[in-house]
Enzyme design. Structure first.
Site, short mmCIF file in Angstrom:
data_model
loop_
_atom_site.label_atom_id
_atom_site.label_comp_id
_atom_site.label_asym_id
_atom_site.label_seq_id
_atom_site.Cartn_x
_atom_site.Cartn_y
_atom_site.Cartn_z
N ASP A 159 0.85 -1.20 0.00
CA ASP A 159 0.00 0.00 0.00
C ASP A 159 0.88 1.25 0.00
O ASP A 159 0.61 2.23 -0.70
CB ASP A 159 -0.91 -0.03 1.23
CG ASP A 159 -1.61 -1.37 1.36
OD1 ASP A 159 -2.34 -1.73 0.43
OD2 ASP A 159 -1.39 -2.07 2.37
N HIS A 187 -4.63 -3.45 6.60
CA HIS A 187 -4.42 -3.71 5.17
C HIS A 187 -5.75 -4.18 4.58
O HIS A 187 -5.99 -5.35 4.40
CB HIS A 187 -3.34 -4.77 4.95
CG HIS A 187 -3.28 -5.24 3.53
ND1 HIS A 187 -2.86 -4.45 2.49
CD2 HIS A 187 -3.64 -6.41 2.97
CE1 HIS A 187 -2.95 -5.12 1.36
NE2 HIS A 187 -3.44 -6.32 1.61
P1 NDP Z 1 -1.48 -15.80 -3.72
O1 NDP Z 1 -0.09 -16.30 -3.67
O2 NDP Z 1 -1.88 -14.95 -4.87
O3 NDP Z 1 -1.85 -15.00 -2.39
C1 NDP Z 1 -1.51 -15.51 -1.12
C2 NDP Z 1 -2.09 -14.64 -0.03
O4 NDP Z 1 -1.55 -13.34 -0.11
C3 NDP Z 1 -3.60 -14.48 -0.10
O5 NDP Z 1 -4.11 -14.67 1.23
C4 NDP Z 1 -3.77 -13.06 -0.52
O6 NDP Z 1 -4.94 -12.51 0.08
C5 NDP Z 1 -2.58 -12.40 0.09
N1 NDP Z 1 -2.25 -11.08 -0.42
C6 NDP Z 1 -1.81 -10.05 0.35
N2 NDP Z 1 -1.59 -8.97 -0.36
C7 NDP Z 1 -1.91 -9.28 -1.63
C8 NDP Z 1 -1.91 -8.55 -2.83
N3 NDP Z 1 -1.58 -7.29 -2.87
N4 NDP Z 1 -2.27 -9.16 -3.95
C9 NDP Z 1 -2.63 -10.45 -3.93
N5 NDP Z 1 -2.67 -11.19 -2.80
C10 NDP Z 1 -2.31 -10.62 -1.66
O7 NDP Z 1 -2.51 -17.00 -3.59
P2 NDP Z 1 -2.51 -18.42 -4.30
O8 NDP Z 1 -3.88 -18.92 -4.11
O9 NDP Z 1 -1.87 -18.38 -5.63
O10 NDP Z 1 -1.53 -19.28 -3.40
C11 NDP Z 1 -1.74 -19.56 -2.07
C12 NDP Z 1 -0.94 -20.80 -1.75
O11 NDP Z 1 -0.96 -20.96 -0.36
C13 NDP Z 1 -1.50 -22.08 -2.38
O12 NDP Z 1 -0.43 -22.74 -3.00
C14 NDP Z 1 -2.02 -22.85 -1.16
O13 NDP Z 1 -1.85 -24.24 -1.33
C15 NDP Z 1 -1.12 -22.33 -0.09
N6 NDP Z 1 -1.55 -22.42 1.29
C16 NDP Z 1 -0.61 -22.88 2.15
C17 NDP Z 1 -0.86 -22.99 3.47
C18 NDP Z 1 0.21 -23.51 4.32
O14 NDP Z 1 1.37 -23.46 3.95
N7 NDP Z 1 -0.10 -24.02 5.49
C19 NDP Z 1 -2.17 -22.64 4.03
C20 NDP Z 1 -3.08 -22.11 3.07
C21 NDP Z 1 -2.76 -22.00 1.74
P3 NDP Z 1 -6.27 -12.18 -0.79
O15 NDP Z 1 -6.46 -13.33 -1.73
O16 NDP Z 1 -7.33 -12.05 0.24
O17 NDP Z 1 -5.93 -10.90 -1.47
#
Ligand code: NDP
Length: 328
Positions: A159, A187
């Site tokens: 931001d 955020h």
């Molecule tokens: P992303 O990598 O695109 O995003 C991950 C997180 O970052 C989301 O919660 C997203 O929130 C957040 N975020 C914060 N700022 C931003 C921003 N400016 N723009 C976009 N996202 C932002 O998500 P994916 O779905 O591609 O990947 C998530 C991965 O996490 C998957 O591979 C899943 O399997 C894994 N995962 C792993 C866990 C663990 O290790 N225990 C638990 C849960 C998931 P928002 O979408 O609300 O913007």
């Protein structure tokens, strides 16, 4: 030769993870002379994709990268961690209530906090990126009572950087000459990007811009809703810019802010600026020698006060909700 720094990344197989890992391995997190070991955490369904990313990391032959471990067990992934980037989270899906969202994230961040408490290195620094980032950081912190609470932070650097970009676009002043921008609060769409203390090439930014209508109706909503605008334009959420901001956040925390400038980080409140103690809220902070301080004594005008209070109120409600769920 320096001992490598252990960097744990959760959600490593996601979009942000893919934009983040290569730059960590090439020295953009900690510095061009600091070797790193990566420890990737994924849920079981994400392990195969994480292995694919690890293969590409090997293929880059980064001189600083001294090892990659992959696990679906937080107790393994946080073992010896010096820096933890908590990226994986449960995003809000259509029709999901806030309580459900917070509960789902409690299931992720509580065990991760406990694993950090039990296994991370003594100098652990935690950055939460996964949303709702501020409250996820609070959940992880509460589960890690032996870790100094100030080590848990959440990301508002994206931001902050978005605010720099918009100010530069409006005024033509390069971002390198814009200082002391502040993001306050959560955020989320209630965040408040504040330019009343900012400087554009040495002049007060609010006075130089002198356009309160632009500030209220263009600048603030553009910064606060940039994520949605990017999804609309790109057909996918911001990943490279989020990863870049995560690198900036940790790099600044470790290596310090420049003289005459500050950054924005969501950190546990000490009560400054009327933000209830303990809330993880964004403030102007300076950093040096690996620690940070909230900038004190800024005058807050009426315009800013209402907006800071609204965002902080949202954080208060999120904290009450996770308390009611027994997550903190
Ligand atoms: P992303 O990598 O695109 O995003 C991950 C997180 O970052 C989301 O919660 C997203 O929130 C957040 N975020 C914060 N700022 C931003 C921003 N400016 N723009 C976009 N996202 C932002 O998500 P994916 O779905 O591609 O990947 C998530 C991965 O996490 C998957 O591979 C899943 O399997 C894994 N995962 C792993 C866990 C663990 O290790 N225990 C638990 C849960 C998931 P928002 O979408 O609300 O913007």
């Amino acid at each position: 030769t320096r001992t490598p720094v252990n960097v744990t990344v959760t959600g490593a197989a996601g979009q942000i993870g893919y934009a983040l890992l290569f730059r960590i391995a090439s020295g953009h997190l900690l510095g061009a002379d600091v070797p790193v070991k990566l420890r990737l955490l994924e849920i079981p369904q994400g392990l195969k994709a994480a292995e694919g990313t690890a293969m590409e990391l090997v293929d880059c032959a980064f001189p600083l990268l001294q090892g990659i471990d992959i696990s679906d067990d937080p107790n393994v992934a946080f073992d010896g961690a010096n820096v933890a980037l908590l990226v994986g989270a449960r995003p809000r899906t259509k029709g999901m209530e806030r309580g459900d969202l917070l509960e789902a994230n409690g299931g992720i961040f509580k065990p991760q906090g406990a694993a950090i408490n039990a296994h991370a290195a003594d100098d652990i620094k935690v950055l939460v990126v996964g949303n709702p980032a501020n409250t996820n950081a609070l959940i992880a912190q509460a589960a890690a009572p032996d870790v100094p609470r100030e080590r848990f932070t959440a990301m508002t650097r994206l931001d902050h950087n978005r605010a720099l970009g918009q100010l530069s676009k409006k005024t033509g002043v390069p971002v390198s000459e814009i200082k002391k921008v502040t993001i306050w609060g959560n955020h989320s769409a209630t965040q408040y990007p504040d330019i009343f203390h900012a400087e554009l090439a040495g002049k007060n930014a609010a006075e130089a811009v002198n356009d309160e209508k632009w500030l209220a109706e263009d600048f603030i909503p553009t910064v606060a809703k940039r994520g949605a605008a990017i999804i609309e334009a790109r057909g996918a959420s911001s990943a490279a810019s989020a990863a870049s901001a995560a690198l900036n956040h940790v790099n600044t925390w470790v290596n310090g802010t420049a003289e005459g400038d500050w950054t924005s980080m969501a950190v546990p409140s000490d009560g400054s600026y009327g933000v209830p103690e303990g809330l993880i809220s964004s403030f102007p902070v300076t950093t040096s020698n690996g620690s940070y301080e909230i900038v004190q004594g800024l005058e807050i005008n009426e315009f800013s006060r209402t907006r800071i209070d609204a965002s902080v109120q949202e954080l208060v409600e999120e904290r009450e909700a996770v308390r009611a769920l027994g997550l903190i």
